[in-house]
Design a protein around this motif. Sequence first.
Motif, PDB file in Angstrom:
ATOM      1  N   UNK A   1       0.848  -1.195   0.000  1.00  0.00           N
ATOM      2  CA  UNK A   1       0.000   0.000   0.000  1.00  0.00           C
ATOM      3  C   UNK A   1       0.881   1.242   0.000  1.00  0.00           C
ATOM      4  N   UNK A   2       0.413   2.284  -0.696  1.00  0.00           N
ATOM      5  CA  UNK A   2       1.077   3.590  -0.698  1.00  0.00           C
ATOM      6  C   UNK A   2       0.143   4.599  -0.038  1.00  0.00           C
ATOM      7  N   UNK A   3       0.677   5.435   0.817  1.00  0.00           N
ATOM      8  CA  UNK A   3      -0.151   6.310   1.646  1.00  0.00           C
ATOM      9  C   UNK A   3       0.080   7.784   1.309  1.00  0.00           C
ATOM     10  N   UNK A   4      -1.029   8.521   1.243  1.00  0.00           N
ATOM     11  CA  UNK A   4      -0.974   9.980   1.134  1.00  0.00           C
ATOM     12  C   UNK A   4      -1.656  10.513   2.392  1.00  0.00           C
ATOM     13  N   UNK A   5      -0.892  11.190   3.231  1.00  0.00           N
ATOM     14  CA  UNK A   5      -1.323  11.506   4.596  1.00  0.00           C
ATOM     15  C   UNK A   5      -1.551  13.010   4.735  1.00  0.00           C
ATOM     16  N   UNK A   6      -2.674  13.380   5.321  1.00  0.00           N
ATOM     17  CA  UNK A   6      -2.961  14.777   5.587  1.00  0.00           C
ATOM     18  C   UNK A   6      -3.557  14.955   6.965  1.00  0.00           C
ATOM     19  N   UNK A   7      -3.397  16.140   7.525  1.00  0.00           N
ATOM     20  CA  UNK A   7      -4.025  16.417   8.820  1.00  0.00           C
ATOM     21  C   UNK A   7      -5.532  16.516   8.679  1.00  0.00           C
TER      22      UNK A   7
ATOM     23  N   UNK B 166      -2.810   2.954 -10.404  1.00  0.00           N
ATOM     24  CA  UNK B 166      -3.906   2.646  -9.498  1.00  0.00           C
ATOM     25  C   UNK B 166      -3.626   1.392  -8.695  1.00  0.00           C
ATOM     26  N   UNK B 167      -2.965   0.419  -9.299  1.00  0.00           N
ATOM     27  CA  UNK B 167      -2.763  -0.862  -8.626  1.00  0.00           C
ATOM     28  C   UNK B 167      -1.772  -0.748  -7.472  1.00  0.00           C
ATOM     29  N   UNK B 168      -1.089   0.393  -7.405  1.00  0.00           N
ATOM     30  CA  UNK B 168      -0.191   0.596  -6.275  1.00  0.00           C
ATOM     31  C   UNK B 168      -0.992   0.812  -4.989  1.00  0.00           C
ATOM     32  N   UNK B 169      -2.306   0.713  -5.077  1.00  0.00           N
ATOM     33  CA  UNK B 169      -3.173   0.702  -3.890  1.00  0.00           C
ATOM     34  C   UNK B 169      -2.960   1.938  -3.028  1.00  0.00           C
ATOM     35  N   UNK B 170      -3.259   3.075  -3.599  1.00  0.00           N
ATOM     36  CA  UNK B 170      -3.088   4.345  -2.900  1.00  0.00           C
ATOM     37  C   UNK B 170      -4.163   4.518  -1.831  1.00  0.00           C
ATOM     38  N   UNK B 171      -3.727   4.830  -0.606  1.00  0.00           N
ATOM     39  CA  UNK B 171      -4.634   5.104   0.502  1.00  0.00           C
ATOM     40  C   UNK B 171      -4.470   6.580   0.864  1.00  0.00           C
ATOM     41  N   UNK B 172      -5.546   7.346   0.729  1.00  0.00           N
ATOM     42  CA  UNK B 172      -5.498   8.786   0.924  1.00  0.00           C
ATOM     43  C   UNK B 172      -6.378   9.158   2.110  1.00  0.00           C
TER      44      UNK B 172
ATOM     45  N   UNK C 221      -5.026  -9.965   6.071  1.00  0.00           N
ATOM     46  CA  UNK C 221      -3.677  -9.424   5.897  1.00  0.00           C
ATOM     47  C   UNK C 221      -2.962  -9.381   7.242  1.00  0.00           C
ATOM     48  N   UNK C 222      -1.692  -9.807   7.241  1.00  0.00           N
ATOM     49  CA  UNK C 222      -0.893  -9.839   8.469  1.00  0.00           C
ATOM     50  C   UNK C 222       0.066  -8.659   8.584  1.00  0.00           C
ATOM     51  N   UNK C 223       0.402  -8.057   7.457  1.00  0.00           N
ATOM     52  CA  UNK C 223       1.377  -6.979   7.472  1.00  0.00           C
ATOM     53  C   UNK C 223       1.193  -6.064   6.281  1.00  0.00           C
ATOM     54  N   UNK C 224       1.847  -4.896   6.348  1.00  0.00           N
ATOM     55  CA  UNK C 224       1.760  -3.897   5.293  1.00  0.00           C
ATOM     56  C   UNK C 224       3.158  -3.638   4.750  1.00  0.00           C
ATOM     57  N   UNK C 225       3.274  -3.716   3.444  1.00  0.00           N
ATOM     58  CA  UNK C 225       4.501  -3.374   2.746  1.00  0.00           C
ATOM     59  C   UNK C 225       4.327  -1.937   2.258  1.00  0.00           C
ATOM     60  N   UNK C 226       4.910  -0.982   2.969  1.00  0.00           N
ATOM     61  CA  UNK C 226       4.663   0.436   2.708  1.00  0.00           C
ATOM     62  C   UNK C 226       5.476   0.890   1.499  1.00  0.00           C
ATOM     63  N   UNK C 227       4.752   1.295   0.454  1.00  0.00           N
ATOM     64  CA  UNK C 227       5.354   1.772  -0.794  1.00  0.00           C
ATOM     65  C   UNK C 227       5.500   3.286  -0.699  1.00  0.00           C
ATOM     66  N   UNK C 228       6.693   3.779  -0.959  1.00  0.00           N
ATOM     67  CA  UNK C 228       6.927   5.219  -0.813  1.00  0.00           C
ATOM     68  C   UNK C 228       6.670   5.979  -2.102  1.00  0.00           C
TER      69      UNK C 228
END
Length: 456
Positions: A283-289, A367-373, A391-398
């Motif tokens: 999963x790739x994450x886009x993080x905001x307050x 899209x398949x990079x599974x972006x979580x926003x 799922x047991x773990x997360x492979x964090x994609x930067x």
Amino acid sequence: MPDRPPLRYAAFVMDTVSHIQHGLWRHPDAQQHRFDELDLWVDLARTLERGGFDAMFFADVVGLYGPAGGDYTLNAREGLQIPNGDPSVLISALAAATEHLGFAFTSSVLQAHPFEFARRVSTLDHLTKGRVGWNVVTSALDGAARNFGSDRLEEHDERYVWAQEYVDVVTKLWEGSWDDDAWRADKAAGVVSDAAGIHRIDHVGTRYSVAGPHLSRPSPQRTPVLFQAGSSVAGRAFAARNAEAQFILSSTPEKTAELIASTRDQVEAVGRARDDIRFFLGLAFVIGSTEEEAQRKSAEIDEHLSPDGFLVHSNLGFDPETGAQLDPDTPLSQVRTQTNQSHLQWLQEAAGDREPTIRDLAALSARIRSRVVGTPEQIADQLATWQDAGVDGINVINWTIPGSFEEFVDHVMPVLRERGLAEAHPETPGTLRSRIFGHDQLPASHPARQWRGAFS
């Protein structure tokens, strides 16, 4: 909050400029163009350790994307995994700068003789005090095959037959060549090792003849934690027999749950326990307050994405026999490949109900990079949903290095700990296998344990 086992976290990286999110190296905050500077990786490893990550996982390739012998102008322009460095060399330096972070690296059966590879891994496992994992790959690039003496890749399923013999050889060396008490280091008696406890393996197979004995005494884990990523029929059968952790990509929690349950069925069918394998979702994450900030940052990321980079990385836009570029309107269902079969399946799933074409590869790959926003709280909600799917773990994609991981560590990890989705005390020392499974060495149910005591 319901009681949950903590998820495990790996940082998905590569010793190169453009690994997964092509074009993002141009972002003002990105530092991955400094990939060959040790300080970049040492600082990142320390950030990951501070943040409670379990492992730093290095991808690798030993060839170019695209047809063997084809043009690589785009690869070079985009920095698409060229140039790159050897992760096993880098790990030795990073281990010295950390105390409990694990390090997994990719190495193909193409690129190293199993005797040499077994000694190298044992050395790393000793130096890291048992913090090493190996991602077993068969290579998906014809160019890689040509770099190691073949005209092209062997047939897809045959490569897994090759991989099984390779795993058999290295695990014979790791598990069976030395008894636990063969290493003595007895100064009074003048005995370094007891020859009676050191055994040749005398492996003779289709591809390899390896006499042994292993030149390394048993390391803390003996065998590194075994990772694998293939989700084809042959890949899943290989994983069921060998893998302790499988990296997966999937379009929905429902499809992920089906994949995990099916693979666990296969694991059980070969005599292993269902929970002998762990599943790490990329999963790739886009993080905001706020959600609005996260969406704004996501739009900024889109502005930097490179369609050309994603197209080349798909390795699917050309005829595997002739190397000719395919018509952009060719349906993906008509694309023939002996390489990324699981990737092709994920692309088709990501397209939904319509029939995707070659023209869609870049957008679908992004899209398949599974972006979580979202906010840290929204991200935690989604990770709980994925955990419920098995799922047991997360492979964090930067997106950028080090920024993507710094944001995750500083803003998301505290929320995950509050919810029981991350380890409360991640600084506990120990081997990588003990962090994931609670024990240092392969369980008795793993097929490779048959080599213990098998040689005399």
